[in-house]
Design a protein around this motif. Structure first.
Motif, mmCIF file in Angstrom:
data_model
loop_
_atom_site.group_PDB
_atom_site.id
_atom_site.type_symbol
_atom_site.label_atom_id
_atom_site.label_comp_id
_atom_site.label_asym_id
_atom_site.label_seq_id
_atom_site.Cartn_x
_atom_site.Cartn_y
_atom_site.Cartn_z
ATOM 1 N N SER A 2 0.833 -1.190 0.000
ATOM 2 C CA SER A 2 0.000 0.000 0.000
ATOM 3 C C SER A 2 0.870 1.242 0.000
ATOM 4 O O SER A 2 2.006 1.231 0.481
ATOM 5 C CB SER A 2 -0.917 -0.006 1.229
ATOM 6 N N GLU A 5 1.433 7.183 3.530
ATOM 7 C CA GLU A 5 0.660 8.412 3.681
ATOM 8 C C GLU A 5 1.532 9.481 4.334
ATOM 9 O O GLU A 5 2.207 9.222 5.337
ATOM 10 C CB GLU A 5 -0.583 8.149 4.533
ATOM 11 N N THR A 18 3.275 7.579 7.345
ATOM 12 C CA THR A 18 2.753 6.325 7.890
ATOM 13 C C THR A 18 2.952 5.264 6.826
ATOM 14 O O THR A 18 2.403 5.371 5.722
ATOM 15 C CB THR A 18 1.265 6.435 8.246
ATOM 16 N N ASP A 19 3.790 4.258 7.135
ATOM 17 C CA ASP A 19 4.122 3.253 6.130
ATOM 18 C C ASP A 19 3.087 2.143 6.095
ATOM 19 O O ASP A 19 2.066 2.199 6.794
ATOM 20 C CB ASP A 19 5.533 2.703 6.348
ATOM 21 N N SER A 21 3.050 -0.752 7.266
ATOM 22 C CA SER A 21 2.845 -1.490 8.523
ATOM 23 C C SER A 21 2.039 -0.683 9.532
ATOM 24 O O SER A 21 1.712 -1.191 10.613
ATOM 25 C CB SER A 21 4.197 -1.857 9.136
ATOM 26 N N GLY A 22 1.732 0.596 9.203
ATOM 27 C CA GLY A 22 0.994 1.445 10.126
ATOM 28 C C GLY A 22 1.892 2.254 11.043
ATOM 29 O O GLY A 22 1.402 3.000 11.900
ATOM 30 N N THR A 23 3.199 2.143 10.887
ATOM 31 C CA THR A 23 4.147 2.877 11.722
ATOM 32 C C THR A 23 4.232 4.332 11.270
ATOM 33 O O THR A 23 4.442 4.613 10.085
ATOM 34 C CB THR A 23 5.543 2.232 11.653
ATOM 35 N N ARG A 24 4.079 5.244 12.216
ATOM 36 C CA ARG A 24 4.143 6.678 11.924
ATOM 37 C C ARG A 24 5.520 7.202 12.311
ATOM 38 O O ARG A 24 5.986 6.984 13.439
ATOM 39 C CB ARG A 24 3.058 7.426 12.702
#
Length: 384
Positions: A2, A5, A18-19, A21-24
């Motif tokens: 994906s 963002e 935000t990659d 994996s959801g890590t910001r």
């Protein structure tokens, strides 16, 4: 994967990503500054910088960040630089496959049709793109109906990349020669192996083109090391670690040349992901370690060899007249069953190209397609 963002925060000035994996993560000022995009800093056609980012102040800070709507932002830095940024350009930094299709490990139940193409069809731009993607996902492609007059494999190699000359020449003849300088030129069986692990760099891609095969033996064999090595890691994590970290000495002797290179048997890419092996039991030497490590290394090496020849992983098939197989020499191991040279003549030709040939072609085609799509979108917006 994906798309990442990006969020621009104006006070205090920060940019976050935000990659997948959801890590910001907050993007450092130096990271942002060296990616400035205005024409006086970045050459458009080449995307090469017109300044030296190594000379930037290590204490540089982001002093202002303004969202301009959509995917645009204006960023201002403590060294006085201010510029407009298209945040979409940052996405490539978070693509660990660098724009390539993700590898798809396979075992012996692979459908041959999915990796087989007709050579003549690749003159079509779309068919060539699809063939490149097939090769990059599976590490192998088999081409049928390649003419057998002359060194046509060189033509195929130059289509996908650039043929690399070695001490074997631009290409080499694979047929039975009793006094040859390599066992590949005998009628003996060849277990799955990497070609030329003693060379620096190791040939990235090998092409083998069958001109004629009049024997009932001499079956070609292929095995995907990604699938087999993953099984080894599940069974023996410590053995896997040893094979991935301890260099092995490979050696080849020929008239006028002796080639020696040291490298781990399991190869990890720059991101620490396994992407192939350097495996050739006829050419490697056990590294010197303590007794326990030596035994653990040997057990893992032996098990890896067992997996490479296991019917769950290895495929065997006759490579017929006019068929050519092209495979990643590190990812996909190749071999051959024994054959009786008294049955008839078996003649293949082989050559090598670098791994960046197909990857470079693939990225260029994707870029061209995206540019066409963007142009079409802009035209639709203009005429709407």
């Amino acid at each position: 994967m994906s798309e990442p963002e990006f969020v621009v925060q104006e006070s205090p000035a920060k940019v976050f990503v935000t990659d997948a994996s959801g890590t910001r993560t907050e993007l450092p000022a130096l990271w942002l500054r060296e990616r400035c995009q205005e024409p006086e800093s970045l050459d458009g056609p080449t995307q090469q910088r017109l300044f030296n980012p190594h000379q930037l102040d290590a204490d540089l800070t982001l002093v202002a960040a303004e969202s301009l709507g959509g995917h645009w932002a204006r960023l201002t830095f403590s060294d006085g630089h201010s510029g407009r940024y298209d945040l979409r350009h940052f996405a490539d930094d978070f693509d660990h496959d660098d724009g390539l299709p993700a590898p798809r490990p396979w075992t012996s139940d692979i459908d041959f049709a999915c990796i087989t193409r007709d050579w003549a069809t690749l003159a079509d731009h779309g068919a060539f793109h699809e063939a490149l993607e097939t090769y990059l996902r599976h590490g192998v492609i088999i081409l049928r109906n390649v003419p057998t007059d002359g060194a046509r494999l060189v033509e195929v190699g130059e289509t996908f990349g650039h043929v690399r000359s070695t001490n074997f020449g631009q290409y080499f003849e694979v047929c039975s020669r009793p006094d040859s300088n390599d066992l590949a030129y005998r009628s003996v069986p060849l277990a799955p192996h990497t070609d030329n692990p003693y060379r620096d760099p190791v040939p990235g891609i090998q092409l083998l083109h069958c001109l004629t095969n009049e024997t009932t033996g001499g079956l070609s064999t292929l095995v995907d090391s990604l699938a087999a090595a993953e099984q080894l890691r599940a069974e023996d994590p410590e053995g896997y670690r040893l094979l991935a970290n301890v260099p092995v000495r490979f050696r080849f002797i020929d008239d006028g040349v002796e080639l020696i290179e040291r490298r781990p048997m399991i190869h990890l890419d720059a991101m620490g992901k396994m992407d192939g092996v350097h495996y050739s039991p006829r050419l490697d030497y056990l590294p010197l370690m303590d007794e326990d490590s030596t035994r653990a290394f040997h057990r893992a090496r032996r098990r890896l060899g067992e997996l490479f020849t296991h019917p769950d992983y290895e495929i065997q098939f006759p490579l017929g007249d006019g068929e050519l197989m092209m495979f990643d020499n590190n990812r996909v191991l190749h071999g051959r069953t024994a054959y009786d040279q008294n049955e008839g003549f078996r003649h293949l030709q082989g050559c090598y190209i670098d791994r960046d040939g197909p990857t470079g072609h693939y990225r260029a085609i994707v870029k061209q397609e995206r540019a066409r799509q963007a142009t079409a979108t802009d035209e639709n917006v203009t005429t709407a």
